[in-house]
Write a protein that holds these residues in place. Sequence first.
Motif, short mmCIF file in Angstrom:
data_model
loop_
_atom_site.label_atom_id
_atom_site.label_comp_id
_atom_site.label_asym_id
_atom_site.label_seq_id
_atom_site.Cartn_x
_atom_site.Cartn_y
_atom_site.Cartn_z
N ASN A 96 0.83 -1.19 0.00
CA ASN A 96 0.00 0.00 0.00
C ASN A 96 0.87 1.25 0.00
N GLY A 97 0.23 2.40 -0.01
CA GLY A 97 0.96 3.66 -0.07
C GLY A 97 1.92 3.87 1.08
N GLU A 98 1.54 3.43 2.26
CA GLU A 98 2.41 3.62 3.42
C GLU A 98 3.65 2.74 3.34
N ASP A 99 3.51 1.58 2.72
CA ASP A 99 4.69 0.72 2.53
C ASP A 99 5.72 1.42 1.66
N VAL A 100 5.24 2.07 0.60
CA VAL A 100 6.15 2.80 -0.29
C VAL A 100 6.72 4.01 0.44
N ALA A 101 5.88 4.69 1.21
CA ALA A 101 6.33 5.86 1.96
C ALA A 101 7.44 5.47 2.93
N ALA A 102 7.29 4.34 3.58
CA ALA A 102 8.31 3.87 4.52
C ALA A 102 9.62 3.59 3.79
N ALA A 103 9.51 2.97 2.62
CA ALA A 103 10.72 2.70 1.83
C ALA A 103 11.39 4.00 1.40
N LEU A 104 10.59 5.00 1.05
CA LEU A 104 11.14 6.29 0.65
C LEU A 104 11.78 7.02 1.83
N ARG A 105 11.41 6.64 3.03
CA ARG A 105 12.07 7.20 4.21
C ARG A 105 13.38 6.46 4.49
N GLY A 106 13.62 5.39 3.70
CA GLY A 106 14.84 4.61 3.87
C GLY A 106 14.69 3.45 4.80
N GLU A 107 13.44 3.13 5.15
CA GLU A 107 13.20 2.03 6.08
C GLU A 107 13.13 0.69 5.34
N GLY A 108 13.67 -0.35 5.94
CA GLY A 108 13.63 -1.67 5.34
C GLY A 108 14.83 -1.94 4.45
N ASP A 109 14.81 -3.11 3.81
CA ASP A 109 15.95 -3.51 2.99
C ASP A 109 15.60 -3.69 1.52
N SER A 110 14.51 -3.07 1.08
CA SER A 110 14.11 -3.17 -0.32
C SER A 110 15.01 -2.30 -1.20
N GLU A 111 14.94 -2.53 -2.51
CA GLU A 111 15.74 -1.72 -3.43
C GLU A 111 15.24 -0.28 -3.45
N VAL A 112 13.94 -0.09 -3.25
CA VAL A 112 13.40 1.27 -3.19
C VAL A 112 13.97 2.01 -1.98
N ALA A 113 14.09 1.31 -0.87
CA ALA A 113 14.68 1.90 0.34
C ALA A 113 16.14 2.25 0.10
N ALA A 114 16.85 1.38 -0.61
CA ALA A 114 18.26 1.63 -0.91
C ALA A 114 18.41 2.86 -1.80
N ILE A 115 17.50 2.99 -2.77
CA ILE A 115 17.51 4.15 -3.67
C ILE A 115 17.25 5.43 -2.86
N ALA A 116 16.29 5.35 -1.95
CA ALA A 116 15.95 6.50 -1.11
C ALA A 116 17.13 6.89 -0.22
N LYS A 117 17.79 5.90 0.38
CA LYS A 117 18.94 6.19 1.24
C LYS A 117 20.05 6.88 0.46
N ALA A 118 20.30 6.41 -0.76
CA ALA A 118 21.33 7.03 -1.59
C ALA A 118 20.98 8.46 -1.93
N ALA A 119 19.70 8.71 -2.20
CA ALA A 119 19.25 10.06 -2.52
C ALA A 119 19.39 10.99 -1.31
N LYS A 120 19.02 10.48 -0.16
CA LYS A 120 19.10 11.28 1.06
C LYS A 120 20.55 11.66 1.39
N GLU A 121 21.46 10.77 1.08
CA GLU A 121 22.87 11.02 1.39
C GLU A 121 23.53 11.96 0.40
N GLU A 122 22.87 12.16 -0.75
CA GLU A 122 23.44 13.02 -1.79
C GLU A 122 22.83 14.42 -1.72
N GLU A 123 23.64 15.37 -1.28
CA GLU A 123 23.15 16.74 -1.11
C GLU A 123 22.64 17.32 -2.43
N PHE A 124 23.30 16.98 -3.53
CA PHE A 124 22.94 17.54 -4.83
C PHE A 124 22.20 16.54 -5.70
#
Length: 219
Positions: A96-124
């Motif tokens: 559901n939408g909250e599952d995706v939202a959690a991944a976008l916050r960098g939570e969990g070990d999904s590839e979407v979470a990994a993408i979000a973590k990389a984005a968060k760490e990149e200032e630019f």
Amino acid sequence: MEEFVGGLDCTINPLYRSMLTDLVGTTHLTVVDSRFAYDKVWALGFITSMDVLLKNYPERDIAANIVDAFTKSMGFDEETLRADAGTVSTWAEGKNGEDVAAALRGEGDSEVAAIAKAAKEEEFWLYSRFFGVGLMKMMEITGTEVSFDNMKKWVGTDLGKSSQKAESDLTLWGGVKSKLEMMETLMKEVEIREKKKQAARLEAKAEAAMKKAEEASKI
């Protein structure tokens, strides 16, 4: 643009030329930007865009050629893009939408979470249109309303990046889909008219043949 045109074995239908020219141009500017980083959400957005834009293209072989030329002009491989897009869409199924939202916050070990973590760490970190379309596709898959509020939450609150361009792309994408619907209606009307003309020509030929046969029988 030259690489894209050079990779085509055909002429693009005039109804699609403007949209594709704009898309190729803006995508080229994105991928040559030093801040651009390819990811699978972006791949999902690219494949979704191609599938939607060319869904009713009159000649399927030409549509396939357009996608092939487009991907190669950017230095990508279509099979890889489709595989990566499939990874994300498969992950989103049943969530559901909250599952995706959690991944976008960098939570969990999904590839979407990994993408979000990389984005968060990149200032630019660079947001691009296909990333936004990828998020819209995940909204559709998860039964989440494709809205400004949800886009603002996913990008602005959960991912922690500016959502202004993503919200703008949501409006743009809606406009593109509406334009495509109008184009498809127009093409169907043209097809119907052509079929009627063809039927009329066949009927005229049949009548002429019958008249000629009747005249011959009288002789």
